[in-house]
Write an enzyme that holds these catalytic residues in place. Structure first.
Site, short mmCIF file in Angstrom:
data_model
loop_
_atom_site.label_atom_id
_atom_site.label_comp_id
_atom_site.label_asym_id
_atom_site.label_seq_id
_atom_site.Cartn_x
_atom_site.Cartn_y
_atom_site.Cartn_z
N GLU A 52 0.99 -1.52 0.02
CA GLU A 52 0.30 0.07 -0.08
C GLU A 52 1.00 1.64 0.09
OE1 GLU A 52 -3.65 1.33 -0.28
OE2 GLU A 52 -3.08 -0.23 -0.23
N GLU A 65 0.17 8.86 -6.08
CA GLU A 65 0.81 8.57 -5.32
C GLU A 65 1.19 8.44 -6.87
OE1 GLU A 65 -0.71 7.81 -1.38
OE2 GLU A 65 -0.91 6.87 -2.97
N ASP A 69 -7.10 3.12 2.66
CA ASP A 69 -7.19 1.95 2.93
C ASP A 69 -8.04 0.51 2.73
OD1 ASP A 69 -4.24 2.13 3.94
OD2 ASP A 69 -5.56 3.92 5.41
#
Length: 375
Positions: A175, A206, A359
């Site tokens: 992750e 990201e 998450d």
């Protein structure tokens, strides 16, 4: 905040950080939640009563008390004090000075040296043999930004060495999280970290930073304006799997990327390695809508659709134009041995909490994904 972009940064002044954290922690309305990507993903898994979770990370007394009963922490991972991450959340339209947020999001800062030094890596590896996992989730590599370059290099090579000890039939998911250090991101891509993991979870910040750091497609783009272009996102995902993923000429384990942004998700997989992608990407999108609004099921009156109604599947080569059909919201397309599954997200208009959404999305997607053993 001006772009409504999620971000996370290392706070280098230890004394100032601890003073802020102490004041925040002692305020009458202070709220303490489980923090850290791995712990949040573990909590999500543990909500399924038939799943057992092994969590290895620096766990202080407060965090230990908040963890689900199904989360097992090795004694060596327990420490006397908690590592605090401070979350600054804001709603759409909120102002700070001259800035006005276009939508709700959060900024996280921490002075977390034990996670940054991957201090529990060895404990984790020694606990795995006894635990016999079906899946390994790795996170926190972005926190190395607070460490010296020499320590970053040393720990990264130790992470890779440790990953090679995990049985090949156990998928490893990495992750990613918000980063600013291009050398560190480039090291993750090139120094065998990507080839050592089967699956990646990341968001639009990201993804673009990864492409900029490793000279990928659309890397001249400085930031996304509005909802990230699906064709561009698709190009970068395809490039990661083609350049750094598993194929006939490369012994990489990387075969799956779960990309999430506010308005839509894409699950990209190398053909032959994963099944049940449609359910996986749909489950990730559903949890994004329910968790942000804190409802059991999607409440149609509190969500909106912000995904593009039609889009191109690539900006670099001949592409299909896809028009969304509300009756079949998950769309699939192929590109040279890579399958893409796209779904819009029903976005919560007045989210109660934005932290930990990525998450929860990754955990839910993994829960429904079916890994096929490497042939």
């Amino acid at each position: 905040m001006g772009r409504g972009a999620a971000a996370e940064r290392f706070f280098s002044d230890k004394e100032a950080f601890h003073a802020i954290a102490q004041v925040a922690s002692e305020l009458p309305g202070a709220q303490h939640y489980v923090g850290g990507n791995a712990a949040l993903i573990g909590q999500k898994f543990a909500a399924n009563s038939d799943l057992k979770v092994l969590l290895c990370g620096p766990v202080g007394p407060k965090l230990h008390e908040l963890l689900d009963d199904n989360v097992f922490v090795p004694p060596e991972s327990l420490q006397e004090g908690d590592e605090f991450h401070l979350i600054l959340e804001y709603q759409a339209g909120e102002q700070w000075g001259q800035l006005r947020a276009p939508h709700a999001n959060r900024f996280i800062f921490s002075h977390d040296l034990s996670n940054g030094a991957m201090s529990t890596l060895e404990v984790f590896m020694s606990s795995l043999e006894e635990f016999q996992p079906d899946l390994v989730v790795l996170s926190g590599l972005h926190m190395m930004e607070g460490q010296s370059e020499a320590l970053q290099r040393k720990r990264l090579s130790e992470v890779v060495a440790s990953l090679s000890d995990i049985p090949t039939d156990v998928p490893v998911h990495l992750e990613l999280a918000s980063m600013t250090n291009r050398e560190l991101m480039s090291s993750l891509v090139h120094q065998q970290v990507f080839p050592a993991v089967a699956s990646l979870g990341l968001n639009e910040q990201e993804l673009l930073f990864l492409s900029q750091s490793a000279s990928g497609p659309h890397s001249t783009l400085t930031s996304w304006s509005g909802v990230p272009d699906v064709g561009m996102v698709s190009d970068i995902l395809f490039w990661i799997l083609k350049e750094h993923g598993r194929n006939h000429t490369r012994a990489s384990a990387l075969t799956r990327i779960h990309f999430h942004t506010l308005a839509y998700h894409i699950l990209a997989t190398v053909d032959g390695h994963w099944a049940n992608q449609l359910a996986a990407v749909a489950a990730g999108a559903r949890v994004a809508g329910t968790q942000a609004c804190a409802t059991e099921a999607i409440d149609a009156g509190r969500v909106s659709l912000r995904a593009p109604r039609e889009f191109l599947t690539s900006r670099l080569e001949a592409a299909s134009r896809i028009v969304l059909n509300p009756n079949e919201p998950v769309v699939q397309w192929q590109r040279e041995g890579v399958s893409f599954h796209f779904t819009p997200v029903l976005v919560c208009r007045d989210p109660l909490r934005t932290v930990g959404l990525g998450d929860a999305i990754s955990a839910e997607g993994l829960l429904y994904s079916e890994a096929r053993p490497h042939s």
